[in-house]
Design a protein around this motif. Structure first.
Motif, PDB file in Angstrom:
ATOM      1  N   ILE A  64       0.840  -1.204   0.000  1.00  0.00           N
ATOM      2  CA  ILE A  64       0.000   0.000   0.000  1.00  0.00           C
ATOM      3  C   ILE A  64       0.872   1.250   0.000  1.00  0.00           C
ATOM      4  CG2 ILE A  64      -1.618   1.365   1.401  1.00  0.00           C
ATOM      5  CD1 ILE A  64      -2.812  -1.380   2.297  1.00  0.00           C
ATOM      6  N   GLY A  65       1.882   1.254   0.870  1.00  0.00           N
ATOM      7  CA  GLY A  65       2.795   2.395   0.974  1.00  0.00           C
ATOM      8  C   GLY A  65       3.538   2.657  -0.323  1.00  0.00           C
ATOM      9  N   VAL A  94     -11.515   4.943  13.820  1.00  0.00           N
ATOM     10  CA  VAL A  94     -11.432   5.462  12.453  1.00  0.00           C
ATOM     11  C   VAL A  94     -12.785   6.040  12.035  1.00  0.00           C
ATOM     12  CG1 VAL A  94     -10.949   4.877  10.046  1.00  0.00           C
ATOM     13  CG2 VAL A  94      -9.655   3.760  11.882  1.00  0.00           C
ATOM     14  N   ASP A  95     -13.850   5.290  12.307  1.00  0.00           N
ATOM     15  CA  ASP A  95     -15.192   5.683  11.852  1.00  0.00           C
ATOM     16  C   ASP A  95     -15.677   6.989  12.472  1.00  0.00           C
ATOM     17  OD1 ASP A  95     -15.191   3.383  10.367  1.00  0.00           O
ATOM     18  OD2 ASP A  95     -16.413   2.223  11.768  1.00  0.00           O
ATOM     19  N   THR A  96     -15.292   7.256  13.720  1.00  0.00           N
ATOM     20  CA  THR A  96     -15.758   8.478  14.400  1.00  0.00           C
ATOM     21  C   THR A  96     -14.833   9.670  14.191  1.00  0.00           C
ATOM     22  OG1 THR A  96     -14.676   7.764  16.453  1.00  0.00           O
ATOM     23  CG2 THR A  96     -17.008   7.226  16.198  1.00  0.00           C
ATOM     24  N   GLY A  97     -13.750   9.478  13.435  1.00  0.00           N
ATOM     25  CA  GLY A  97     -12.858  10.603  13.113  1.00  0.00           C
ATOM     26  C   GLY A  97     -11.742  10.842  14.098  1.00  0.00           C
ATOM     27  N   ILE A  98     -11.585   9.963  15.101  1.00  0.00           N
ATOM     28  CA  ILE A  98     -10.531  10.161  16.102  1.00  0.00           C
ATOM     29  C   ILE A  98      -9.155  10.051  15.457  1.00  0.00           C
ATOM     30  CG2 ILE A  98      -9.481   9.221  18.208  1.00  0.00           C
ATOM     31  CD1 ILE A  98     -12.369   8.208  18.893  1.00  0.00           C
ATOM     32  N   SER A 127      -5.240  -1.365  13.177  1.00  0.00           N
ATOM     33  CA  SER A 127      -5.038  -2.145  11.955  1.00  0.00           C
ATOM     34  C   SER A 127      -3.752  -1.712  11.265  1.00  0.00           C
ATOM     35  CB  SER A 127      -6.219  -1.963  11.006  1.00  0.00           C
ATOM     36  OG  SER A 127      -5.881  -2.374   9.707  1.00  0.00           O
ATOM     37  N   HIS A 128      -2.905  -2.695  10.943  1.00  0.00           N
ATOM     38  CA  HIS A 128      -1.640  -2.420  10.253  1.00  0.00           C
ATOM     39  C   HIS A 128      -1.903  -1.737   8.912  1.00  0.00           C
ATOM     40  CE1 HIS A 128       2.696  -4.174   9.854  1.00  0.00           C
ATOM     41  NE2 HIS A 128       2.616  -2.946   9.406  1.00  0.00           N
ATOM     42  N   THR A 129      -2.848  -2.273   8.153  1.00  0.00           N
ATOM     43  CA  THR A 129      -3.180  -1.716   6.840  1.00  0.00           C
ATOM     44  C   THR A 129      -3.720  -0.297   6.963  1.00  0.00           C
ATOM     45  OG1 THR A 129      -3.732  -3.942   6.090  1.00  0.00           O
ATOM     46  CG2 THR A 129      -4.520  -2.131   4.734  1.00  0.00           C
ATOM     47  N   THR A 130      -4.599  -0.079   7.943  1.00  0.00           N
ATOM     48  CA  THR A 130      -5.180   1.254   8.148  1.00  0.00           C
ATOM     49  C   THR A 130      -4.100   2.271   8.491  1.00  0.00           C
ATOM     50  OG1 THR A 130      -7.205   0.215   8.954  1.00  0.00           O
ATOM     51  CG2 THR A 130      -6.944   2.552   9.409  1.00  0.00           C
ATOM     52  N   ARG A 131      -3.092   1.854   9.255  1.00  0.00           N
ATOM     53  CA  ARG A 131      -1.985   2.762   9.596  1.00  0.00           C
ATOM     54  C   ARG A 131      -1.338   3.311   8.326  1.00  0.00           C
ATOM     55  NH1 ARG A 131      -1.182  -0.851  13.923  1.00  0.00           N
ATOM     56  NH2 ARG A 131       0.538  -2.062  13.043  1.00  0.00           N
ATOM     57  N   ALA A 132      -1.106   2.419   7.363  1.00  0.00           N
ATOM     58  CA  ALA A 132      -0.478   2.850   6.108  1.00  0.00           C
ATOM     59  C   ALA A 132      -1.408   3.770   5.312  1.00  0.00           C
ATOM     60  CB  ALA A 132      -0.107   1.626   5.274  1.00  0.00           C
ATOM     61  N   ILE A 133      -2.683   3.386   5.225  1.00  0.00           N
ATOM     62  CA  ILE A 133      -3.644   4.176   4.449  1.00  0.00           C
ATOM     63  C   ILE A 133      -3.813   5.579   5.039  1.00  0.00           C
ATOM     64  CG2 ILE A 133      -6.087   4.351   3.782  1.00  0.00           C
ATOM     65  CD1 ILE A 133      -6.085   1.242   3.669  1.00  0.00           C
ATOM     66  N   VAL A 134      -3.834   5.661   6.373  1.00  0.00           N
ATOM     67  CA  VAL A 134      -4.093   6.927   7.055  1.00  0.00           C
ATOM     68  C   VAL A 134      -2.859   7.824   7.087  1.00  0.00           C
ATOM     69  CG1 VAL A 134      -4.593   7.935   9.322  1.00  0.00           C
ATOM     70  CG2 VAL A 134      -6.004   6.073   8.458  1.00  0.00           C
ATOM     71  N   ILE A 171       0.504   7.420   5.536  1.00  0.00           N
ATOM     72  CA  ILE A 171       1.443   7.605   4.417  1.00  0.00           C
ATOM     73  C   ILE A 171       1.121   8.841   3.561  1.00  0.00           C
ATOM     74  CG2 ILE A 171       2.325   6.600   2.262  1.00  0.00           C
ATOM     75  CD1 ILE A 171       3.592   5.385   4.746  1.00  0.00           C
ATOM     76  N   PRO A 172      -0.161   9.078   3.178  1.00  0.00           N
ATOM     77  CA  PRO A 172      -0.431  10.286   2.376  1.00  0.00           C
ATOM     78  C   PRO A 172       0.021  11.574   3.073  1.00  0.00           C
ATOM     79  CG  PRO A 172      -2.313   8.819   2.326  1.00  0.00           C
ATOM     80  CD  PRO A 172      -1.378   8.267   3.348  1.00  0.00           C
ATOM     81  N   GLY A 173      -0.253  11.692   4.373  1.00  0.00           N
ATOM     82  CA  GLY A 173       0.161  12.878   5.129  1.00  0.00           C
ATOM     83  C   GLY A 173       1.663  13.004   5.207  1.00  0.00           C
ATOM     84  N   LEU A 174       2.357  11.884   5.395  1.00  0.00           N
ATOM     85  CA  LEU A 174       3.821  11.910   5.479  1.00  0.00           C
ATOM     86  C   LEU A 174       4.451  12.233   4.121  1.00  0.00           C
ATOM     87  CD1 LEU A 174       4.233   8.872   7.880  1.00  0.00           C
ATOM     88  CD2 LEU A 174       4.978  11.201   8.366  1.00  0.00           C
ATOM     89  N   LEU A 175       3.791  11.825   3.032  1.00  0.00           N
ATOM     90  CA  LEU A 175       4.272  12.199   1.697  1.00  0.00           C
ATOM     91  C   LEU A 175       4.141  13.703   1.467  1.00  0.00           C
ATOM     92  CD1 LEU A 175       2.929   9.216  -0.454  1.00  0.00           C
ATOM     93  CD2 LEU A 175       5.311   9.946  -0.291  1.00  0.00           C
ATOM     94  N   VAL A 176       3.021  14.268   1.901  1.00  0.00           N
ATOM     95  CA  VAL A 176       2.835  15.727   1.813  1.00  0.00           C
ATOM     96  C   VAL A 176       3.900  16.434   2.651  1.00  0.00           C
ATOM     97  CG1 VAL A 176       1.296  17.634   2.420  1.00  0.00           C
ATOM     98  CG2 VAL A 176       0.363  15.579   1.334  1.00  0.00           C
ATOM     99  N   PHE A 177       4.153  15.893   3.841  1.00  0.00           N
ATOM    100  CA  PHE A 177       5.187  16.446   4.741  1.00  0.00           C
ATOM    101  C   PHE A 177       6.559  16.405   4.070  1.00  0.00           C
ATOM    102  CE2 PHE A 177       8.437  14.996   7.889  1.00  0.00           C
ATOM    103  CZ  PHE A 177       8.644  16.212   8.529  1.00  0.00           C
ATOM    104  N   SER A 178       6.897  15.286   3.408  1.00  0.00           N
ATOM    105  CA  SER A 178       8.211  15.161   2.762  1.00  0.00           C
ATOM    106  C   SER A 178       8.373  16.174   1.627  1.00  0.00           C
ATOM    107  CB  SER A 178       8.401  13.733   2.224  1.00  0.00           C
ATOM    108  OG  SER A 178       7.539  13.478   1.137  1.00  0.00           O
ATOM    109  N   GLN A 179       7.278  16.392   0.872  1.00  0.00           N
ATOM    110  CA  GLN A 179       7.341  17.357  -0.227  1.00  0.00           C
ATOM    111  C   GLN A 179       7.412  18.793   0.298  1.00  0.00           C
ATOM    112  OE1 GLN A 179       3.814  16.056  -2.286  1.00  0.00           O
ATOM    113  NE2 GLN A 179       4.932  14.663  -3.648  1.00  0.00           N
TER     114      GLN A 179
END
Length: 479
Positions: free
Chosen positions: A202-203, A342-346, A386-393, A395-403
């Motif tokens: 996923i990452g 995840v569902d409640t936005g926490i 969830s391991h998968t959810t960690r990546a989905i949640v 990675i996009p933010g960390l990519l924005v941070f890196s850029q």
């Protein structure tokens, strides 16, 4: 007036009789409730869900109340106070992990009843006369499985019957250590290969679509294998040091002549059938991206084949009786508790606040940026189960941070995924840990994980830092 005095006296007597530990736990709950109540940006449902999740973690670690009862009670609590719908409870049994574990227990029973578990156990035991040597051999076998079984839960499912059989050679206290050691080794060896976890794929997919970069299988292998070997060895030593009972026998009971005969004799029909079914499972797990069926579904297909009349290895009754329904209910409710974050936005709220803090460090020294990425990703298992959810949640933010701060996205993604692979503190953070938690024959307590994680988590972060500023930079990794 007298009635009021009687009530006060009764309350005072109740307070006096209450154990100190219970008072501390109640006090912590009141403090958490008040603190969560003051948080801006979370609605009523989110606050109740966060309180329930934190309460569950505290009670799992500090009390002897059955973990399943705690999880189910808190799901019911969320529904009772109108912070969730009854479907939260009902749908919990439809989680992928629930069916994965049901299938895993059935497959494990077939491995045990066919005699394959005994054969593999005797093979491991025959390699050493010392208990430490046997455990090292077991850890080596588990580590090696990372290269051809692309699922931590699949590896846990296949190792469980072997570990149950191996447990017969150890005391009850030693079995508890093995029940922790096996899933932790599975998790630590995940970083060795690109196919070690779904989150890796996923990452990399997000890296390719966002930054136009990638990390090849070979490149991951070069970076991942040495690191996985080192952290696995650290974990092996630390678990033995922290949990292994002192003063016990160090020598294991040698393989008897009868057992040696079992080891040397040819496989029977049931063993051969079980081996064929396991190979079909492994092929099914490895080709998930081709056929599109998830690991849990493939596992259930394997379980059904194993229970087929005339053609299977065990009967329907034997398979169903092998399932630890106590553990299944716990996993269902605990997974629902994690999902509701995840569902409640926490999780989104935590992510926004965390990444906002990261952006303050534009222009910071390289070691500070690496440490910040690791602190966010390594600790993420505490609030994203969830391991998968960690990546989905994340990675996009960390990519924005890196850029935003002008660093290499590939390096950020690799470091983040390696950081997310750490999930040892609580059972609910990993399917591999859940499979051995309160299982019965070979199981551990939630407090065992906390004891290990207090030392292992900083060691894990420090090891990544050392690898980054030495071996990984020498082999081409740069921020």
């Amino acid at each position: 007036m007298e009635k009021h005095i009687y009530k006060d006296n009764r309350f005072a007597a109740w307070k006096t009789q209450l154990p100190r530990k219970s008072k501390v736990i109640i006090g912590i709950h009141i403090f958490i409730l008040l603190t969560i109540g003051l948080i801006d940006g979370l609605d009523y449902r989110a606050k109740i869900s966060l309180f329930a999740f934190l309460s569950a973690m505290i009670l799992w670690v500090t009390t002897k109340i059955p973990a399943g009862l705690i999880a189910l009670s808190l799901i019911v609590f969320i529904v009772l106070v109108k912070a969730g719908e009854p479907d939260l409870l009902y749908a919990s049994l439809s989680e992928e992990v629930v069916w994965l574990m049901i299938g895993s227990f059935i497959i494990g029973e077939a491995v045990k009843r066919s005699g394959l578990a005994e054969r593999l156990t005797l093979f491991i035991v025959s390699k050493s006369t010392k208990k430490s040597g046997v455990l090292f051999a077991l850890s080596s076998v588990i580590f090696s499985s990372a290269f051809f079984i692309p699922s931590t839960s699949g590896r846990a499912a296949l190792s469980m019957p072997i570990i149950k059989q191996l447990g017969q050679k150890f005391t009850d206290k030693e079995k508890r250590v093995i029940a922790v050691l096996a899933p932790v080794i599975i998790l630590m060896s995940t970083s060795a290969t690109l196919i070690g976890a779904g989150s890796h794929l996923i990452g990399i997919g997000l890296l390719e679509s966002t930054a136009g970069q990638s990390i090849s299988y070979i490149q991951w292998f070069v970076w991942g294998v040495p690191f996985a070997i080192v952290v696995t060895l650290f974990s092996f030593v630390l678990i033995g040091w922290i949990l292994w009972p002192k003063g016990g026998k160090k020598v294991i009971e040698p393989v008897s002549t009868e057992e040696e005969n079992i080891l040397n004799k040819q496989m029977n029909d049931k063993e051969e059938k079980t081996m064929i079914f396991i190979l079909i499972l492994i092929v099914g797990w490895m080709t998930e991206h081709i056929h599109g069926y998830d690991i849990a579904f493939i596992t259930m297909i394997g379980a059904i084949l194993i229970m087929l009349p005339n053609y299977g290895v065990i009967s329907w009754k034997q398979g169903i009786n092998s399932v630890s329904w106590n553990l299944i209910l716990f996993v269902a409710a605990a997974t629902a508790l994690g999902k509701v974050l995840v569902d409640t936005g926490i999780v989104k709220w935590i992510e926004n606040n965390t990444l906002h803090v990261l952006n303050w460090f534009t222009g910071a020294p390289e070691w500070v940026i690496v440490l910040l990425i690791l602190l966010v990703t390594v600790t993420s298992h505490l609030y994203i189960t969830s391991h998968t959810t960690r990546a989905i949640v994340l990675i996009p933010g960390l990519l924005v941070f890196s850029q935003a701060i002008g660093v290499n996205p590939s390096t950020v993604v690799f470091l983040s995924l390696i950081g997310m692979n750490y999930c040892v503190t609580v059972p609910v953070s990993s399917k591999a840990l859940l499979l051995f938690y309160e299982e019965g024959e070979v199981s551990y307590h939630a407090s065992d994980l906390v004891k290990i994680s207090i030392i292992l988590m900083p060691v894990y972060i420090l090891t990544i830092m050392l690898f980054y500023f030495s071996y990984w930079q020498w082999t081409g990794m740069q921020l």
